[in-house]
Design an enzyme around this catalytic site. Structure first.
Site, PDB file in Angstrom:
ATOM      1  N   LYS A  53       0.908  -1.341  -0.020  1.00  0.00           N
ATOM      2  CA  LYS A  53       0.112  -0.070   0.054  1.00  0.00           C
ATOM      3  C   LYS A  53       0.915   1.249  -0.053  1.00  0.00           C
ATOM      4  O   LYS A  53       2.029   1.092   0.306  1.00  0.00           O
ATOM      5  CB  LYS A  53      -1.011  -0.058   1.281  1.00  0.00           C
ATOM      6  N   ARG A  79     -10.618  -0.425  14.655  1.00  0.00           N
ATOM      7  CA  ARG A  79     -10.189   0.252  13.733  1.00  0.00           C
ATOM      8  C   ARG A  79     -10.867  -0.117  12.461  1.00  0.00           C
ATOM      9  O   ARG A  79     -11.847   0.745  11.839  1.00  0.00           O
ATOM     10  CB  ARG A  79      -8.648   0.291  13.308  1.00  0.00           C
ATOM     11  N   TYR A  81      17.830  29.112   8.846  1.00  0.00           N
ATOM     12  CA  TYR A  81      16.784  30.109   9.148  1.00  0.00           C
ATOM     13  C   TYR A  81      16.182  30.131  10.593  1.00  0.00           C
ATOM     14  O   TYR A  81      16.498  29.229  11.518  1.00  0.00           O
ATOM     15  CB  TYR A  81      15.375  29.377   8.772  1.00  0.00           C
ATOM     16  N   MET A 129      13.603  23.816   2.931  1.00  0.00           N
ATOM     17  CA  MET A 129      12.850  23.115   1.878  1.00  0.00           C
ATOM     18  C   MET A 129      13.699  22.162   1.171  1.00  0.00           C
ATOM     19  O   MET A 129      13.623  21.062   0.982  1.00  0.00           O
ATOM     20  CB  MET A 129      12.057  24.008   0.886  1.00  0.00           C
TER      21      MET A 129
HETATM   22  C1  LIG Z   1      -0.366  -1.982   6.680  1.00  0.00           C
HETATM   23  C2  LIG Z   1      -1.205  -3.098   7.230  1.00  0.00           C
HETATM   24  C3  LIG Z   1      -0.419  -4.241   7.353  1.00  0.00           C
HETATM   25  C4  LIG Z   1       1.159  -4.209   7.315  1.00  0.00           C
HETATM   26  O1  LIG Z   1       1.730  -3.919   8.565  1.00  0.00           O
HETATM   27  P1  LIG Z   1       3.356  -3.684   8.895  1.00  0.00           P
HETATM   28  O2  LIG Z   1       3.196  -3.262  10.163  1.00  0.00           O
HETATM   29  O3  LIG Z   1       3.915  -2.821   7.888  1.00  0.00           O
HETATM   30  O4  LIG Z   1       3.810  -5.044   8.760  1.00  0.00           O
HETATM   31  C5  LIG Z   1      -0.845  -5.496   7.493  1.00  0.00           C
HETATM   32  N1  LIG Z   1      -2.316  -5.702   7.639  1.00  0.00           N
HETATM   33  C6  LIG Z   1      -2.969  -4.741   7.608  1.00  0.00           C
HETATM   34  C7  LIG Z   1      -4.404  -4.832   7.757  1.00  0.00           C
HETATM   35  C8  LIG Z   1      -2.405  -3.243   7.421  1.00  0.00           C
HETATM   36  O5  LIG Z   1      -3.092  -2.192   7.361  1.00  0.00           O
END
Ligand SMILES: *Cc1c(COP(=O)(O)O)cnc(C)c1O
Length: 370
Positions: free
Chosen positions: A32, A131, A253, A301
């Site tokens: 993702k 969640r 800065y 930046m």
């Molecule tokens: C992001 C996610 C993972 C992977 O989690 P990591 O901590 O990066 O290994 C696995 N399952 C779900 C449902 C997630 O949202």
């Protein structure tokens, strides 16, 4: 120029380490957010070559983008479920939604009816993280009315650990137990509970499929565990110029960095627009020829000033780049300095400078071919 290097051999080594740890359970790849910022297509391709056949993205759009790059036998799951209106894209991407709520289930069932065939889905239950996933009451409703899943082929029952990165957390045991109870009320299907951290909690957490993300990319899977992953990302920032700054003179800065002695200050071509957190102003360091050079003043930046007083002049003269992430400084160290987690550092990195992809040296799928 500044350079971000992605070592796919390290990625594959991490995948193999996890796969070996969880066998006979299988290991998926969580890609993702564009493969945690590294490029979902290149990451997924390398993982596929290492034997990975299950991939998780968060959004239907991510699945649509990734599907054309994947072989047909790769399964592609969408963690955030079936957003209203995404049915056609989900089907077109041959993606498998993770159904998190009764409304998701109703929409996918309707889509199956429209399509005139059974459609695959993962069903997620909330085992305690609060969640995503079906609440226990939702699961009970399905048990009472199995027809609510008509037209849906449940290919995976899953849940997610809130504390998988903490081997000592009692919540892990509680979530595992709750997951087992809820999964038993659903159609029989392979089960998946563990993320990176969970993959290192022992066989009782592996189920049939683990879902590592951060550990593939070189992040420590657990805060206290012993599992160490190979670093995948390195950043070498170009040294734009070096100057002597007299005692009492401010840097950057706000002139927030002042020292009572003369300093040598190097300016790097890297900044918060590249994803280097501005939180690292006067915190953390870069490494020049292996020597720690603390960040001096605010992160700008496009530039960062570092104190290279400790680097011998002749060494400095021969050195064109400073290491921001690499052998001397892990993404977890940078994250700790910035008060965040490696995930946020990785997904924040931008593609503004040159990127070098270290290709996989040897591939299992190629070795099996003609
Ligand atoms: C992001 C996610 C993972 C992977 O989690 P990591 O901590 O990066 O290994 C696995 N399952 C779900 C449902 C997630 O949202």
């Amino acid at each position: 120029m500044s350079l971000l290097t992605i070592d796919l051999n390290a990625l594959v080594a991490n995948y193999r380490r996890i796969a070996a740890t969880v066998a006979p359970a299988r290991a998926a790849g969580v890609v993702k957010a564009d493969g945690y910022g590294l490029g979902a297509a290149i990451v997924a391709d390398a993982l596929y070559g290492a034997g990975c056949r299950d991939f998780f993205v968060a959004l239907t759009g991510e699945a649509s983008a990734l599907r054309p790059t994947l072989p047909v036998d790769a399964r592609l799951f969408v963690l955030n479920g079936l957003a209203p209106g995404d049915e056609a894209s989900m089907i077109a991407a041959a993606a498998i939604p993770v159904l998190n709520a009764p409304a998701d289930i109703a929409r996918w069932r309707a889509a199956a009816q429209m399509a005139g065939r059974r459609l695959p889905a993962a069903v997620q239950v909330d085992s305690g993280m609060s969640r995503l996933g079906l609440a226990p009451d939702d699961v009970a409703a399905i048990t009472a009315d199995p027809a609510s899943l008509d037209g849906i082929e449940v290919v995976l029952v899953m849940s997610h650990l809130a504390c998988g990165d903490d081997p000592g957390a009692a919540a892990n045991i509680a979530q595992r137990a709750r997951f087992g109870e809820l999964a038993a009320m659903l159609p029989d299907a392979p089960r998946s509970l563990a993320n990176s951290g969970g993959s290192f909690l022992g066989a009782g957490f592996h189920g049939d499929l683990v879902r590592p993300g951060i550990a593939l990319y070189g992040g420590a899977p657990q805060t206290t565990g012993t599992a160490v992953m190979d670093p995948v990302v390195s950043i070498d920032a170009r040294i734009v110029q070096v100057r002597t700054v007299p005692a009492g003179t401010g840097v950057g800065y706000g002139l927030t960095s002042v020292a009572p002695h003369d300093r040598r200050i190097a300016t790097l071509s890297y900044g918060y627009a590249d994803g280097w957190p501005r939180m690292l102003s006067n915190r953390g360091a870069a490494y020049v020829a292996g020597i720690c050079a603390p960040i001096a003043g605010r992160v700008s930046m496009d530039s960062i000033c570092i104190d290279v007083t400790g680097v011998a002049a002749d060494v400095l003269a021969r050195t064109s780049h400073a290491e921001l992430i690499g052998p001397h400084q892990t993404i977890d160290q940078v994250a700790a300095d910035a008060g965040t987690i490696a995930y946020e550092i990785l997904t924040g990195l931008r593609h503004r400078h040159a990127r070098r992809i270290v290709a996989v040296a040897e591939r299992e799928d190629a070795a099996c071919g003609s």
